[in-house]
Design a protein around this motif. Structure first.
Motif, mmCIF file in Angstrom:
data_model
loop_
_atom_site.group_PDB
_atom_site.id
_atom_site.type_symbol
_atom_site.label_atom_id
_atom_site.label_comp_id
_atom_site.label_asym_id
_atom_site.label_seq_id
_atom_site.Cartn_x
_atom_site.Cartn_y
_atom_site.Cartn_z
ATOM 1 N N GLY A 136 0.825 -1.214 0.000
ATOM 2 C CA GLY A 136 0.000 0.000 0.000
ATOM 3 C C GLY A 136 0.843 1.241 0.000
ATOM 4 N N ARG A 137 1.928 1.232 0.811
ATOM 5 C CA ARG A 137 2.808 2.404 0.838
ATOM 6 C C ARG A 137 3.489 2.609 -0.507
ATOM 7 N NH1 ARG A 137 3.638 0.583 6.142
ATOM 8 N NH2 ARG A 137 5.412 -0.711 5.521
ATOM 9 N N VAL A 138 3.942 1.517 -1.161
ATOM 10 C CA VAL A 138 4.574 1.623 -2.472
ATOM 11 C C VAL A 138 3.599 2.200 -3.487
ATOM 12 C CG1 VAL A 138 5.525 0.314 -4.398
ATOM 13 C CG2 VAL A 138 6.258 -0.204 -2.068
ATOM 14 N N ALA A 139 2.364 1.734 -3.454
ATOM 15 C CA ALA A 139 1.359 2.239 -4.397
ATOM 16 C C ALA A 139 1.107 3.717 -4.177
ATOM 17 C CB ALA A 139 0.064 1.448 -4.238
ATOM 18 N N ARG A 140 1.038 4.146 -2.888
ATOM 19 C CA ARG A 140 0.792 5.562 -2.613
ATOM 20 C C ARG A 140 1.955 6.413 -3.095
ATOM 21 N NH1 ARG A 140 -1.423 3.330 2.100
ATOM 22 N NH2 ARG A 140 0.498 3.653 3.272
ATOM 23 N N ARG A 141 3.194 5.914 -2.913
ATOM 24 C CA ARG A 141 4.345 6.678 -3.384
ATOM 25 C C ARG A 141 4.349 6.760 -4.903
ATOM 26 N NH1 ARG A 141 7.718 3.147 0.702
ATOM 27 N NH2 ARG A 141 7.364 4.337 2.615
ATOM 28 N N GLY A 142 3.946 5.660 -5.569
ATOM 29 C CA GLY A 142 3.859 5.698 -7.018
ATOM 30 C C GLY A 142 2.854 6.722 -7.488
ATOM 31 N N ARG A 143 1.714 6.788 -6.798
ATOM 32 C CA ARG A 143 0.705 7.778 -7.169
ATOM 33 C C ARG A 143 1.213 9.191 -6.905
ATOM 34 N NH1 ARG A 143 -2.852 3.896 -4.832
ATOM 35 N NH2 ARG A 143 -2.843 5.036 -2.846
ATOM 36 N N ALA A 144 1.989 9.369 -5.849
ATOM 37 C CA ALA A 144 2.523 10.695 -5.537
ATOM 38 C C ALA A 144 3.528 11.140 -6.586
ATOM 39 C CB ALA A 144 3.170 10.684 -4.161
ATOM 40 N N ALA A 145 4.226 10.186 -7.223
ATOM 41 C CA ALA A 145 5.229 10.550 -8.216
ATOM 42 C C ALA A 145 4.601 11.172 -9.456
ATOM 43 C CB ALA A 145 6.052 9.322 -8.607
ATOM 44 N N THR A 146 3.365 10.801 -9.759
ATOM 45 C CA THR A 146 2.724 11.313 -10.971
ATOM 46 C C THR A 146 2.551 12.834 -10.926
ATOM 47 O OG1 THR A 146 1.599 9.211 -11.350
ATOM 48 C CG2 THR A 146 0.706 11.154 -12.455
ATOM 49 N N PRO A 147 1.923 13.403 -9.878
ATOM 50 C CA PRO A 147 1.830 14.876 -9.856
ATOM 51 C C PRO A 147 3.188 15.554 -9.759
ATOM 52 C CG PRO A 147 1.017 13.925 -7.793
ATOM 53 C CD PRO A 147 1.194 12.794 -8.753
ATOM 54 N N LEU A 148 4.165 14.903 -9.123
ATOM 55 C CA LEU A 148 5.502 15.498 -9.058
ATOM 56 C C LEU A 148 6.137 15.559 -10.448
ATOM 57 C CD1 LEU A 148 6.927 13.840 -5.814
ATOM 58 C CD2 LEU A 148 6.193 16.208 -6.110
ATOM 59 N N ALA A 149 5.965 14.484 -11.233
ATOM 60 C CA ALA A 149 6.512 14.484 -12.590
ATOM 61 C C ALA A 149 5.824 15.536 -13.451
ATOM 62 C CB ALA A 149 6.354 13.097 -13.214
ATOM 63 N N VAL A 150 4.511 15.638 -13.329
ATOM 64 C CA VAL A 150 3.777 16.647 -14.093
ATOM 65 C C VAL A 150 4.216 18.049 -13.684
ATOM 66 C CG1 VAL A 150 1.487 17.619 -14.514
ATOM 67 C CG2 VAL A 150 1.807 15.143 -14.515
ATOM 68 N N THR A 151 4.428 18.243 -12.380
ATOM 69 C CA THR A 151 4.906 19.545 -11.892
ATOM 70 C C THR A 151 6.279 19.864 -12.466
ATOM 71 O OG1 THR A 151 3.661 19.292 -9.836
ATOM 72 C CG2 THR A 151 5.486 20.865 -9.827
ATOM 73 N N GLY A 152 7.145 18.862 -12.535
ATOM 74 C CA GLY A 152 8.475 19.072 -13.110
ATOM 75 C C GLY A 152 8.396 19.518 -14.556
ATOM 76 N N TYR A 153 7.576 18.843 -15.344
ATOM 77 C CA TYR A 153 7.418 19.227 -16.748
ATOM 78 C C TYR A 153 6.809 20.625 -16.867
ATOM 79 C CZ TYR A 153 8.721 14.942 -19.241
ATOM 80 O OH TYR A 153 9.428 13.912 -19.805
ATOM 81 N N ALA A 154 5.816 20.913 -16.027
ATOM 82 C CA ALA A 154 5.176 22.228 -16.071
ATOM 83 C C ALA A 154 6.187 23.335 -15.761
ATOM 84 C CB ALA A 154 4.005 22.283 -15.091
ATOM 85 N N ALA A 155 7.070 23.085 -14.804
ATOM 86 C CA ALA A 155 8.087 24.082 -14.464
ATOM 87 C C ALA A 155 9.073 24.278 -15.615
ATOM 88 C CB ALA A 155 8.831 23.665 -13.195
ATOM 89 N N LEU A 156 9.441 23.182 -16.293
ATOM 90 C CA LEU A 156 10.319 23.300 -17.455
ATOM 91 C C LEU A 156 9.686 24.179 -18.530
ATOM 92 C CD1 LEU A 156 11.490 19.588 -17.922
ATOM 93 C CD2 LEU A 156 12.825 21.444 -16.947
#
Length: 468
Positions: free
Chosen positions: A402-422
């Motif tokens: 469950g913790r791994v799945a939650r971290r995976g889900r958290a990575a998605t908005p972080l990746a999108v935020t990274g691209y948006a900042a670029l």
């Protein structure tokens, strides 16, 4: 050469080498086009440059082929679809793909921006006019306009490819309709309606790259596949060419597919329906040449040359205008900078040594900065924060999973935020006035936003956010 031979020998049998050739040729045409039409003169006692196209109206129809941005997005769509499909086949996720896909784009771009900012800072500290410093850096960063749109379409690849798998060629058709609506806004108002064309037009061409990739799967519905026959190529070429001629003669669009000062509309900024017609014409020509090019690329020599160019293709693109700035600065410092009138015999004769000298300067820059791009390699298996490295993860209980799945889900908005900042950072730089006083040559908010996005994606590639 030995390394190139080894890479050529390890080329997978199913790889479409023609896609790589098109990318290499498109880069070469951009570089030679920018260098070839550049006019160097003096303004207020300092060297300045502008395009020769306004003075060469006979050359405007040549831009129907010379405007190769559609080719970049077409082959980008193919490559992104292939890469994403391969990632998912290995058990990876779209977020992991996004994070890893950023590496080859971000690293060479970051090197360019940091070097330009450092050089600008040194020049400012030595007493250079910050407005002049900005002008030089603005010119060097013109290629980043392309990356603004390309970063956006890469970030949108997972949902847009899913949409393609459902609706197929109806998606680029709908996007073309939105581009037409934007053009209507430019003609009748409001003009802001056309701002979306910067994204819609390139997404449309990118979607065609998806359809090209799916053409390898004949079991898929026809609406999801791009027809690759010579007949299809001839049809696309004829339809695109007829539409282009009508739009540029009877219609309100300029003949040139590149910016020409004084024209009522600009076919490239933002992209217009006429540019999409040119993209259709180019696609038809690409399909017609596919067979002969494929036979050529089965020979070791041509294929090794394509591999060599593609290893540093982004570096060549990013640094080719910096090469022009360095050469102009050197010739000006030596007092031997030629400034013949556009179209004169001397101007045409100067094109040959001008291009040769620029090639030497760019080769030196690629030798220095090319390894940053060439070292970037796609991981052999699923990688990135949301994907589990194969064969390394221990057995986990329900709570751990469950913790791994939650971290995976958290990575998605972080990746999108990274691209948006670029995208935000590059866009802020491109929109900032070219003569604004900037001690670093780049607007500070633009540099901060870009580096924040690049840093966030780098942390995600390292596995940050996926560990306990």
């Amino acid at each position: 050469m030995r390394r190139l031979r080894q890479l050529a020998e390890r080329t997978p049998p199913g790889r479409d080498r023609y896609v790589d050739l098109l990318r290499a040729l498109a880069i070469a045409m951009v570089v030679l086009g920018h260098w070839g039409v550049t006019v160097i003169g003096y303004e207020h006692g300092r060297p300045s440059g502008h395009s020769a196209l306004p003075d060469l109206p006979w050359a405007w129809p040549l831009t129907w082929v010379a405007q190769v941005m559609p080719v970049f997005f077409l082959v980008g769509g193919y490559a992104n679809a292939a890469s994403l499909a391969a990632r998912r086949a290995r058990g990876g996720t779209a977020t992991g793909w996004l994070v890893d896909r950023s590496a080859r784009l971000v690293r060479p771009t970051t090197a360019l921006l940091l070097v330009l900012a450092a050089g600008a800072a040194v020049a400012t500290l030595r007493g250079a006019d910050p407005a002049q410093v900005r002008t030089v850096v603005w010119f060097a960063t013109i290629p980043l306009w392309f990356l603004v749109a390309y970063f956006a379409v890469v970030a949108l690849t997972p949902p847009m490819y899913a949409l393609h798998r459902r609706l197929g060629l109806a998606v680029p058709a709908a996007l073309a309709g939105l581009v037409a609506l934007g053009d209507l806004g430019r003609l009748l108002g409001p003009t802001a309606l056309a701002d979306g064309n910067y994204l819609f037009a390139w997404l449309a061409v990118h979607q065609l790259g998806f359809a090209w990739y799916d053409a390898r799967s004949p079991e898929l519905p026809r609406r999801r596949r791009l027809p690759l026959s010579r007949r299809a190529g001839a049809t696309l070429l004829a339809v695109g060419l007829v539409a282009l001629v009508l739009l540029a003669t009877v219609g309100p669009y300029p003949v040139a597919m590149l910016h020409v000062a004084g024209e009522r509309l600009d076919n490239a900024a933002p992209p217009s329906v006429a540019l999409l017609a040119a993209a259709t014409t180019q696609l038809g020509l690409i399909l017609l040449l596919r067979g002969p090019a494929g036979r050529l690329l089965r020979r070791p020599g041509p294929w090794q040359a394509v591999i060599a160019v593609n290893a540093v293709v982004l570096t060549v693109f990013l640094w080719h205008l910096t090469a022009a700035i360095l050469l102009v600065g050197l010739l000006d410092a030596l007092g031997v900078l030629p400034t013949p009138p556009v179209g004169s015999a001397i101007w045409w004769a100067w094109r040959i040594p001008w291009l040769a000298a620029l090639a030497v300067v760019l080769a030196a820059l690629v030798a220095v900065f090319g390894p940053i791009e060439a070292r970037t390699r796609r991981p052999a298996g699923p990688a990135g924060p949301p994907d589990r490295p194969p064969g390394r993860a221990p057995a986990a209980g329900a709570g751990d999973r469950g913790r791994v799945a939650r971290r995976g889900r958290a990575a998605t908005p972080l990746a999108v935020t990274g691209y948006a900042a670029l995208v935000a950072g590059l866009l802020l730089n491109s929109l900032a006035p070219k003569s604004a006083p900037e001690p670093l040559g780049l607007p500070a908010p633009a540099l901060v936003a870009y580096l924040a996005g690049a840093g966030l994606l780098r942390l995600l590639r390292s596995g940050w956010g996926s560990r306990g």
